[in-house]
Design a protein around this motif. Structure first.
Motif, mmCIF file in Angstrom:
data_model
loop_
_atom_site.group_PDB
_atom_site.id
_atom_site.type_symbol
_atom_site.label_atom_id
_atom_site.label_comp_id
_atom_site.label_asym_id
_atom_site.label_seq_id
_atom_site.Cartn_x
_atom_site.Cartn_y
_atom_site.Cartn_z
ATOM 1 N N TRP A 385 0.836 -1.196 0.000
ATOM 2 C CA TRP A 385 0.000 0.000 0.000
ATOM 3 C C TRP A 385 0.875 1.252 0.000
ATOM 4 O O TRP A 385 1.945 1.289 0.606
ATOM 5 C CB TRP A 385 -0.912 0.018 1.228
ATOM 6 N N VAL A 386 0.396 2.297 -0.643
ATOM 7 C CA VAL A 386 1.106 3.579 -0.698
ATOM 8 C C VAL A 386 0.299 4.617 0.079
ATOM 9 O O VAL A 386 -0.894 4.830 -0.211
ATOM 10 C CB VAL A 386 1.291 4.051 -2.154
ATOM 11 N N LEU A 387 0.932 5.247 1.086
ATOM 12 C CA LEU A 387 0.262 6.292 1.860
ATOM 13 C C LEU A 387 0.052 7.508 0.958
ATOM 14 O O LEU A 387 1.009 8.111 0.468
ATOM 15 C CB LEU A 387 1.088 6.661 3.088
ATOM 16 N N THR A 388 -1.218 7.856 0.730
ATOM 17 C CA THR A 388 -1.557 8.963 -0.165
ATOM 18 C C THR A 388 -1.776 10.265 0.593
ATOM 19 O O THR A 388 -1.359 11.333 0.152
ATOM 20 C CB THR A 388 -2.822 8.616 -0.972
ATOM 21 N N GLU A 390 -2.807 12.043 4.823
ATOM 22 C CA GLU A 390 -3.166 11.911 6.239
ATOM 23 C C GLU A 390 -3.767 13.232 6.683
ATOM 24 O O GLU A 390 -3.134 14.283 6.610
ATOM 25 C CB GLU A 390 -1.951 11.568 7.088
ATOM 26 N N ARG A 395 -5.843 8.178 7.786
ATOM 27 C CA ARG A 395 -4.827 7.886 6.767
ATOM 28 C C ARG A 395 -5.476 7.180 5.577
ATOM 29 O O ARG A 395 -6.250 6.237 5.750
ATOM 30 C CB ARG A 395 -3.738 6.976 7.338
ATOM 31 N N TYR A 397 -4.604 5.132 2.085
ATOM 32 C CA TYR A 397 -3.622 4.393 1.297
ATOM 33 C C TYR A 397 -4.278 3.962 -0.013
ATOM 34 O O TYR A 397 -5.494 3.707 -0.070
ATOM 35 C CB TYR A 397 -3.143 3.139 2.027
ATOM 36 N N THR A 398 -3.495 3.852 -1.063
ATOM 37 C CA THR A 398 -4.003 3.359 -2.350
ATOM 38 C C THR A 398 -3.096 2.254 -2.872
ATOM 39 O O THR A 398 -1.920 2.158 -2.509
ATOM 40 C CB THR A 398 -4.073 4.486 -3.397
ATOM 41 N N LYS A 408 -7.433 1.903 1.181
ATOM 42 C CA LYS A 408 -7.399 1.498 2.584
ATOM 43 C C LYS A 408 -7.414 2.753 3.446
ATOM 44 O O LYS A 408 -6.606 3.662 3.237
ATOM 45 C CB LYS A 408 -6.154 0.656 2.891
#
Length: 572
Positions: A385-388, A390, A395, A397-398, A408
């Motif tokens: 997952w990549v944190l997009t 916050e 948070r 994620y994509t 997510k």
């Protein structure tokens, strides 16, 4: 046949390089490699399925005993589908490892591949999950140590093992209910010209259990019993078609009792029904010693095909059932075939191959529920997952792969996990915190305590545009133990009673839901997942900034809703 690269992955999925540079190997993993000799093969030069079952059981049992540190016995084996036969001279490679341990039982995953030593190719033959029970010689209750998953694959199998265990525990009840409802609709048995009398296929054989057939606790190996059952089933199938049949599937079965050295095992088989390209053979194993009455050890249903010179299934002769019991077996075989196809269609295929919306009916509801929860668990085990963004302690994620976009969302609330689960489980309350996406929610059917069908409508996104509606199956699961989260899984289904209407555009949900973890006595971690094909779900957007803002606003509202209701009615 799957690609060589995929099979290498299947064989090596238990190995990975740790940060220290050392290669990690699952401590419960056991490998067996056997060259197929003529003594292992039938007259077609192919490995006997019975011999393969013995090797599979032995390997899995050794894995279970490595983890338990004591004697283990086979309790059950899930469905096995044999994708390929194995010729003389090929190498059979079997890998078994414990996926998860419960109190005194454990699930062992088994993978069988075939290797051609001359071309250096490998391919998958079958995989299976067996349940083994630990038995200690000294007095006292067995308490198995827990399995600690280290890799993404191990985490996935560990998580799914709890759902498979649930299926096993209710399997007999499910099959009984489905058979009774299905056979009632079948009517009389169909008559065919030149049909073979079922009585002609009946086989009965007896085996004396000797020390080589048993473990060091004098209990007969489960694999040996399966091999004997496969032998009589093959004879019964041969008598129908006058040709050598190929075993394709064995339905899930349970060992009902033990067998020991000195027992006489009576094995009975008969063809229950034949279809265009396959036949079902019912097999029963009973044991006795001296003048004692027969003890039921096991029953199984095996599906055979007959292949022509091009390895294509031949058309089979039809069966004429015996009166009363024969007709019952004939009709139940038709019902089991439908159940088998439903199970394979919904459960066995890869998640990407399952259609977005599957028809829901009582005959497949348990498998749809399993698929619903399993899909959510599989998404939860992904680690790329990549944190997009916050924002407001939410948070986002994509993850984008295979033309599928996944989201997510993570947040923490000061509400107990049980109460959070209770509040989020009822989709009718979601519009209290998610009005942008949930306009109305109608409860269509409370299928059982864990599965509910809803119709959800969402507002239109533009002037003059139609709103969207969804028919959703909501499957909820409480933790199997402290190592599991609460789960609420959502997916689309179709219902004949609720077809698409002109007023709404029918939307589809492939996989969505909540994972709820108890972080502490007062704090709960909530993770929301959503897997969507672009253009299908209302959350999809090419504007990632707007999308981030939307998720942040929605789940901040969710947090306030949970906080406001944390002292509400206790969760049931």
């Amino acid at each position: 046949m799957t690609s060589e690269g995929e099979e290498v992955h299947l064989v090596l999925d238990s190995l990975f390089i740790q940060e220290s540079g050392e290669v990690y190997r699952n401590p419960t993993e056991v490998k067996m490699s056997q060259i197929v000799m003529p003594c292992h093969a039938n007259h077609c030069g192919e490995l006997s399925a019975g011999q393969l079952l013995k090797w599979m059981d032995s390997t899995a049992c050794l894995s279970a005993e490595r983890h338990a540190g004591c004697v283990c016995i086979t309790a059950s084996v899930d469905d096995i589908h044999f994708e390929h036969t194995i010729g003389v001279g090929k190498v059979v490679n079997i890998i078994a490892k414990v996926n998860r341990a419960f109190t005194s039982s454990m699930e062992v995953g088994i993978l069988v591949t075939c290797e051609d030593l001359y071309t250096d190719r490998q391919w998958k033959v079958c995989h299976a999950c067996g349940t083994f029970v630990a038995r200690r010689t000294e007095a006292g209750k067995v308490q198995l140590k827990q399995v600690v998953p280290r890799t993404q694959m191990e985490q996935m199998e560990y998580s799914l093992a709890a759902e498979r265990r649930r299926m096993r525990l209710i399997h007999a009840e499910i099959i009984t209910d489905l058979l009774s409802s299905s056979t009632a609709q079948l009517g009389e048995c169909q008559e065919y010209q030149n049909a073979v009398p079922a009585e002609r296929t009946r086989v009965e054989s007896v085996e004396l259990v000797l020390p080589p057939h048993a473990n060091h606790q004098v209990s007969t190996f489960g694999g040996q019993i399966m091999a004997w059952m496969e032998n009589v089933a093959t004879i019964a199938a041969c008598r129908l078609c006058n040709a050598h049949p190929t075993l394709r599937t064995i339905d899930m079965f349970h060992f009902r009792g033990p067998s020991h050295i000195g027992d006489r095992l009576v094995l009975k088989a008969i063809v229950n029904n034949s279809f265009k390209h396959s036949m079902e053979v019912g097999v029963c194993a009973e044991a006795y010693k001296g003048g004692d009455p027969l003890r039921h050890i096991n029953s199984a249903f095996m599906t055979f095909e007959v292949l022509d010179s091009d390895r294509k299934p031949r058309t089979l002769p039809r069966i004429r059932p015996e009166p009363v019991d024969g007709k019952r077996r004939y009709q139940e075989a038709i019902a089991r075939k439908k159940i088998r196809l439903d199970r394979k269609y919904i459960i066995s295929c890869k998640q990407t191959e399952v259609p977005l919306s599957v028809p829901w009916d009582p005959s497949n509801k348990i498998y749809l529920s399993y698929n619903n929860v399993s899909a959510l668990k599989l998404m939860a085990t992904r680690n790329n997952w990549v944190l997009t963004s916050e924002k407001n302690k939410v948070r986002l994620y994509t993850l984008e792969e295979n033309q599928t976009l996944c989201f997510k969302v993570e947040m923490h609330v000061n509400v107990s996990a049980e109460q959070t689960f209770h509040l989020l489980s009822d989709l009718r309350r979601r519009k209290e915190w998610d009005r942008d996406h949930y306009e109305e929610c109608e409860l269509i059917n409370q299928a059982d305590e864990e599965d509910t069908l809803y119709r959800v409508t969402t507002p239109s996104v533009g002037k003059g545009a139609k709103g969207t509606d969804f028919i959703l199956l909501a499957s909820r699961r409480k933790p199997c133990d402290a190592r599991d989260p609460y789960l609420i899984a959502l997916r689309s289904v179709t219902l004949p009673t609720h077809p698409p209407t002109h007023d709404y555009t029918r939307g589809e949900v492939l996989c969505a839901g909540f994972s709820i973890w108890d972080d502490s006595s007062s704090t709960t971690k909530i993770t929301y997942y959503n897997q969507a094909t672009p253009g299908v779900l209302p959350y999809i957007s090419t504007d990632i900034v707007g999308l981030s803002s939307s998720f942040s606003s929605t789940f901040s509202s969710c947090s306030r809703f949970l906080e406001a209701n944390k002292d509400g009615p206790a969760a049931p």
